[in-house]
Design a protein around this motif. Structure first.
Motif, PDB file in Angstrom:
ATOM      1  N   ASN A  57      -4.252   4.025   8.185  1.00 46.58           N
ATOM      2  CA  ASN A  57      -4.723   3.605   6.865  1.00 46.58           C
ATOM      3  C   ASN A  57      -6.103   4.169   6.526  1.00 46.58           C
ATOM      4  N   PHE A  74       5.099   6.970   6.177  1.00 48.57           N
ATOM      5  CA  PHE A  74       6.195   6.484   5.334  1.00 48.57           C
ATOM      6  C   PHE A  74       7.554   7.049   5.746  1.00 48.57           C
ATOM      7  N   SER A 131       8.968   2.869   5.659  1.00 47.03           N
ATOM      8  CA  SER A 131       8.331   1.818   6.451  1.00 47.03           C
ATOM      9  C   SER A 131       6.850   2.127   6.638  1.00 47.03           C
ATOM     10  N   TYR A 132       6.167   1.254   7.400  1.00 42.61           N
ATOM     11  CA  TYR A 132       4.744   1.455   7.659  1.00 42.61           C
ATOM     12  C   TYR A 132       4.450   0.960   9.065  1.00 42.61           C
ATOM     13  N   TRP A 167       0.225  -2.116   5.203  1.00 42.59           N
ATOM     14  CA  TRP A 167       0.874  -1.395   4.101  1.00 42.59           C
ATOM     15  C   TRP A 167       0.143  -1.709   2.804  1.00 42.59           C
ATOM     16  N   THR A 203      -1.461   1.634   1.365  1.00 44.86           N
ATOM     17  CA  THR A 203      -0.679   2.137   0.241  1.00 44.86           C
ATOM     18  C   THR A 203      -1.382   1.907  -1.087  1.00 44.86           C
ATOM     19  N   THR A 212       9.013   3.652  -0.260  1.00 48.05           N
ATOM     20  CA  THR A 212       8.124   2.662   0.344  1.00 48.05           C
ATOM     21  C   THR A 212       7.831   1.485  -0.570  1.00 48.05           C
TER      22      THR A 212
END
Length: 639
Positions: free
Chosen positions: A194, A236, A241-242, A249, A253, A282
């Motif tokens: 992230n 992704f 998914s994450y 996420w 995201t 996603t």
């Protein structure tokens, strides 16, 4: 999608491939032709005018607008942020400032009231005077730079000339220039988790609002951002998914979407980034991992609570998937009521929610749900989800975790599961331990080595999860659980994970299967081989359900209010009986308590053959035709 006079139009023409291959010279040329007027970041003056018309015509927009203005009014009486560190982080202050500039900037454009602009300028001048924005923990710089970029751009014409100059120089000196001047600060933009998404968004936003003054710098940062973020967007693939769980996420995201929206709003292109494998899918991830209990399947370092998410609206619009918004309107409506109270205005939660005004529509709850009931995430941190219905409140829902403890924000939760039925979470994940509390003790939270302090923390270890513990030992941090079987057929929906490498040295084969039966019951079955004779295997799950202190040998009944769940041990070693383990009381002084929880567990002893089968059936109280009596067990590999 049903939309009422969208503030931000649909996807711009984008002919770039993924990953992007645009040159620095091409980016510089685009910047030279880009608009010089403010505002331009995410929305321009015409967009704000369209938003005001939309607020007048659309009840959902009007409600969120009212919430934004209510919180902005509370901020008028609060002092600006200070450089208050928590341990090694300034992140809490950065998040508060981001929330404040978005609230105050949006409130000004909704109402035209100068008080909001003046208060936002005071906030930014206070932050500009900080000696730095704590580049040693670069997320702090990234969020602060985005905060300042939004306020500077959206209120450019309302700022005093002196204030505008000070804020602009702070954005450049304490944010945008750092990755160019020092390679240490370029690294976070290239991170594969992230951090890459957040740091790229913050730096690029700062560059996009200051390029009139430093065009070459802006071109370098934008070029760096669009070529760095693909590393974190790999998360992704393949199915949206994450790896870090739904909580992260939300974090990664949302900043990823801000990056794309910022690029498109100013330069007219997102440079092929929306073509990243899995990115179009996603938007389903929050709904897929959100159980009917109202809790996430919160694997890795994350909590189970869910808040409204502005990025969902952008993703649903971009990829024409209104079903991504299942439940989102209800979450937003609840948050608006909190906003109207002003109780959370001074904090950093839901800090980017005002952006939903730019991206949301005025439609109704989607009825055409294209998301699957049964989902195999794939990727290097696979999870599997099975649910009996998208619309029934009493639906059964089970999530199963694969991957490796050494994954991003990983825990020793391989094989762990959560289970919902009758609107309750029965098998739960305790979530993450607080970072600051561990770090302040000098413990190394961020190493995934086998002897790391991370695994001494109850919530991080397999002892604190709904998975197996063999002879009291940890899972193997470098091991991984892989999904070896998956079925989305309603009559035989199941997932099977091979966890053998996670128990290397403890057993030769460890297989866990989870099946959602047509009755709404869930079967969890484990097969182990190569155990040392006499080895003790703990089988258990953590629950909020209450049960007698001494449950039955084979059957236990849990209760939460009027809801009940019967848990039946169908197979285990000789003499295994249910017991209740206290999970409320901290194991160590560094562990948090887990109020209202307990573990229902049994221990099985491996026979001389070293082979062991354990099977447990979960029967919701609403189940009218249990398969308990007629169920014949067979190997999960033969399901």
């Amino acid at each position: 999608m049903t939309m009422l006079a969208a503030v931000v139009s649909g996807a711009p023409r984008d002919e770039f491939p993924f990953p992007p291959n645009v040159t620095l010279e091409a980016v510089a040329e685009m910047i030279s032709r880009a608009p010089t007027a403010h505002p331009r970041l995410l929305v321009n003056e015409e967009g704000f005018a369209a938003l005001r018309r939309l607020v007048a015509a659309s009840a959902p927009h009007r409600d969120l607008s009212d919430g934004v203005i209510a919180e902005a009014k509370v901020l008028l009486d609060l002092g600006p942020a200070t450089r208050a560190m928590q341990g090694r982080r300034l992140l809490g202050e950065s998040r508060r400032v981001l929330k404040r500039t978005l609230l105050l900037g949006m409130a000004y454009h909704l109402t035209g009231e100068e008080a909001f602009a003046r208060r936002c300028e005071a906030e930014m001048l206070a932050v500009a005077a900080f000696r730095d924005w704590n580049p040693g923990h670069y997320l702090d710089v990234a969020e602060m730079t985005l905060a300042m970029a939004v306020g500077y751009d959206w209120l450019h014409g309302q700022l005093t000339a002196e204030g505008r100059a000070q804020i602009r120089e702070a954005i450049l000196a304490k944010g945008v220039r750092l990755p160019v001047e020092n390679e240490r600060y370029a690294g976070p933009m290239r991170a594969g988790n992230n951090w890459g998404q957040v740091c790229s968004a913050g730096m690029v936003a700062g560059a996009l609002v200051t390029y009139e003054d430093e065009p070459e710098l802006a071109a370098r940062i934008v070029h760096m951002g669009i070529h760095s973020v693909p590393r974190s967007m790999r998360a992704f693939a393949p199915n949206g998914s994450y790896p870090e769980g739904p909580g992260y996420w939300n974090y990664g995201t949302s900043f990823n979407v801000v990056l794309l929206a910022a690029l498109e709003s100013v330069l007219g292109s997102s440079f092929g980034l929306t073509r990243a494998p899995g990115f179009a899918d996603t938007g389903a991830f929050p709904a897929l991992t959100y159980g009917p209990s109202g809790e996430y399947f919160n694997y890795a370092d994350g909590g189970s609570g869910r808040s409204p998410q502005e990025a969902i609206w952008w993703l649903a619009r971009r990829f024409e998937r209104p079903d991504y918004l299942v439940g989102e309107r209800a979450l937003l409506a609840r948050q608006v009521e909190t906003m109207r109270s002003g109780k959370q205005a001074g904090g950093g939660s839901c800090r980017m929610l005002p952006l939903a005004l730019l991206w949301m529509d005025a439609g109704k709850e989607p009825t055409d749900i294209r998301m699957p009931l049964h989902w195999n995430a794939g990727g290097h941190v696979p999870i599997a989800i099975h649910r009996s219905s998208w619309t029934e409140p009493a639906a059964s829902f089970v999530g199963l975790k694969g991957g490796s403890p050494s994954g991003p924000h990983g825990q020793m939760d391989i094989g762990s599961f959560v289970f919902d039925s009758d609107g309750k979470r029965w098998a739960m994940d305790l979530g993450a331990e607080g970072y600051h509390g561990i770090e302040s003790r000098g413990m190394n939270l961020w190493s995934s080595a086998q002897d790391s302090d991370r695994w001494r923390i109850f919530r991080q270890s397999n002892a604190g999860h709904n998975t197996l513990v063999i002879d009291g030992k940890l899972q193997v941090a470098k091991g991984a659980g892989t999904v070896v079987r998956f079925s989305d057929t309603a009559s035989e929906a199941h997932s099977v994970i091979d966890m053998s490498s996670v128990y290397e040295g403890q057993a030769q084969k460890v297989i866990r299967g989870v099946a959602l039966l047509p009755s709404g019951e869930v079967l969890v079955q484990d097969e182990l081989a190569g155990l040392a004779p006499g080895a003790r295997v703990r089988w258990g799950f953590i629950t909020r359900g209450t049960c007698p202190a001494t449950p039955g040998a084979d059957e236990a009944v849990l209760a939460q209010g009027e809801a009940t769940l019967t848990v039946t041990k169908l197979a285990a070693g000789p003499g295994a009986i249910w017991s209740v383990i206290d999970t409320e009381k901290p194991r160590h002084e560094w562990d948090s308590g887990n109020r209202g929880t307990r573990m229902l567990a049994f221990e099985s002893e491996a026979p001389a053959s070293g082979e062991l089968t354990m099977a447990v059936l979960f029967t919701p109280g609403s189940c009218r035709a249990s398969v308990r009596e007629g169920l014949r067990l067979r190997s999960p590999m033969d399901w």
